[in-house]
Motif scaffolding. Structure first.
Motif, PDB file in Angstrom:
ATOM      1  N   UNK A  14       0.826  -1.209   0.000  1.00 35.35           N
ATOM      2  CA  UNK A  14       0.000   0.000   0.000  1.00 35.35           C
ATOM      3  C   UNK A  14       0.860   1.258   0.000  1.00 35.35           C
ATOM      4  N   UNK A  15       1.955   1.236   0.767  1.00 35.61           N
ATOM      5  CA  UNK A  15       2.811   2.421   0.850  1.00 35.61           C
ATOM      6  C   UNK A  15       3.486   2.706  -0.489  1.00 35.61           C
ATOM      7  N   UNK A  50       3.734   6.150  -2.538  1.00 32.91           N
ATOM      8  CA  UNK A  50       5.031   6.804  -2.709  1.00 32.91           C
ATOM      9  C   UNK A  50       5.435   6.924  -4.179  1.00 32.91           C
ATOM     10  N   UNK A  51       5.340   5.844  -4.931  1.00 33.40           N
ATOM     11  CA  UNK A  51       5.913   5.846  -6.274  1.00 33.40           C
ATOM     12  C   UNK A  51       5.258   6.865  -7.210  1.00 33.40           C
ATOM     13  N   UNK A  52       3.920   6.978  -7.243  1.00 33.78           N
ATOM     14  CA  UNK A  52       3.327   8.013  -8.109  1.00 33.78           C
ATOM     15  C   UNK A  52       3.793   9.420  -7.733  1.00 33.78           C
ATOM     16  N   UNK A  71      19.990  -2.350  -0.499  1.00 29.10           N
ATOM     17  CA  UNK A  71      19.224  -1.119  -0.685  1.00 29.10           C
ATOM     18  C   UNK A  71      18.288  -0.877   0.473  1.00 29.10           C
ATOM     19  N   UNK A  72      17.374   0.063   0.289  1.00 24.66           N
ATOM     20  CA  UNK A  72      16.394   0.439   1.309  1.00 24.66           C
ATOM     21  C   UNK A  72      15.023  -0.112   0.919  1.00 24.66           C
ATOM     22  N   UNK A  73      14.099  -0.166   1.887  1.00 27.90           N
ATOM     23  CA  UNK A  73      12.769  -0.706   1.607  1.00 27.90           C
ATOM     24  C   UNK A  73      11.743  -0.088   2.538  1.00 27.90           C
ATOM     25  N   UNK A  74      10.503   0.001   2.057  1.00 30.74           N
ATOM     26  CA  UNK A  74       9.387   0.454   2.878  1.00 30.74           C
ATOM     27  C   UNK A  74       8.870  -0.717   3.705  1.00 30.74           C
ATOM     28  N   UNK A  99       4.458  12.663   3.255  1.00 34.24           N
ATOM     29  CA  UNK A  99       3.457  11.700   2.814  1.00 34.24           C
ATOM     30  C   UNK A  99       2.898  10.936   4.008  1.00 34.24           C
ATOM     31  N   UNK A 100       1.601  10.657   3.953  1.00 31.40           N
ATOM     32  CA  UNK A 100       0.953   9.864   4.992  1.00 31.40           C
ATOM     33  C   UNK A 100       0.933   8.407   4.544  1.00 31.40           C
ATOM     34  N   UNK A 101       2.018   7.710   4.817  1.00 30.16           N
ATOM     35  CA  UNK A 101       2.146   6.323   4.372  1.00 30.16           C
ATOM     36  C   UNK A 101       1.574   5.405   5.442  1.00 30.16           C
ATOM     37  N   UNK A 102       0.316   5.043   5.261  1.00 31.99           N
ATOM     38  CA  UNK A 102      -0.372   4.195   6.212  1.00 31.99           C
ATOM     39  C   UNK A 102      -1.214   3.163   5.490  1.00 31.99           C
TER      40      UNK A 102
END
Length: 277
Positions: A186-187, A191-193, A223-226, A247-250
């Protein structure tokens, strides 16, 4: 030494921390810690090395774990041999991925203990099932949705990198950032758009599905990851976690079930989901 102490010891060993074991056993952390200290005093050994985040079993701890597992298993078999057989209750529960092992283990344990004769089948959420634990956008027509958890997302980074020293990550920090894409997520869908809109181009190093593999690649320095802000991740020392600003990444996780169907098992599960959220 008593069975309660051994159960607490096994929980600490398997959960990797005293606080997580206390939640798993549904007891206060001081009570569990006291029982563990008493066990160590009776045996005259140190069972765990206390780390800043979690614990590490000693050689004596590893030795006791093998004995404790066999003893507790024999005790369960002994108790079961005197129980009258009960009617089996089949229940199919669909689960999406990346729900958090610790909290799901606790929920499923309480569900199994609350329904006599429960035969629980965990399946993919797209398969036929009695209920599903999903996100709202996966809800089907004819289903009700009962919220359970709301997760925020953090950026997991290899420790020691320059970016890992920042407590907050800006969107501009993603420019050419080595990034592990995880789908479905979902995050990532949020994030990507936004990165595309701002013409920010991360360096995608991998595209995988599970959090476990993503964390393994982060720990290896790929690398990094959500990742969701699970308590168990906050205790890890092989990764660094920071929040992402702007960003509200929830995501919301809940129990989906047919509106026109009900059963004793489903009623119990719904009640348990209200208490664990």
């Amino acid at each position: 030494m008593d069975i309660r102490q051994l159960n607490y010891f096994v929980a600490v060993y398997e959960q990797g921390s005293v606080s997580a074991a206390a939640r798993y056993c549904c007891v206060a952390q001081p009570s569990l810690s006291a029982a563990l200290r008493q066990l160590e005093q009776e045996l005259g050994v140190t069972l765990f090395l206390r780390l800043p985040k979690g614990v590490l079993p000693t050689e004596d701890g590893e030795k006791l774990y093998g004995h404790a597992g066999r003893l507790l298993g024999q005790l369960q078999s002994l108790k079961a041999s005197f129980r009258e057989p009960v009617a089996r209750v089949k229940f199919r529960l669909g689960l999406i991925r990346a729900l958090g092992v610790e909290r799901m283990s606790q929920l499923l344990r309480e569900f199994s203990n609350s329904v006599a004769g429960l035969e629980l089948h965990l399946v993919e959420p797209e398969e036929p099932c009695d209920a599903r634990i999903i996100t709202p956008h996966q809800l089907k027509a004819g289903e009700a949705f009962q919220p359970i958890w709301r997760d925020s997302y953090l950026l997991a980074m290899p420790p020691g990198t320059a970016l890992s020293l920042q407590q907050q990550i800006q969107l501009t920090d993603f420019e050419q950032l080595p990034l592990i894409k995880r789908t479905p997520c979902d995050a990532w869908n949020i994030l990507y758009p936004e990165l595309v809109r701002l013409d920010i181009k991360p360096d995608i190093r991998a595209d995988i599905q599970t959090i476990e593999y993503a964390l393994g690649l982060v720990s290896a320095g790929v690398g990094c990851a959500l990742v969701p802000n699970f308590d168990s991740l906050l205790q890890r020392q092989d990764i660094t976690l920071s929040t992402i600003t702007s960003l509200n990444l929830q995501r919301e996780i809940g129990l989906a079930y047919p509106k026109n169907q009900d059963s004793v098992s489903l009623t119990i599960l719904r009640q348990l989901c209200k208490t664990v959220g």
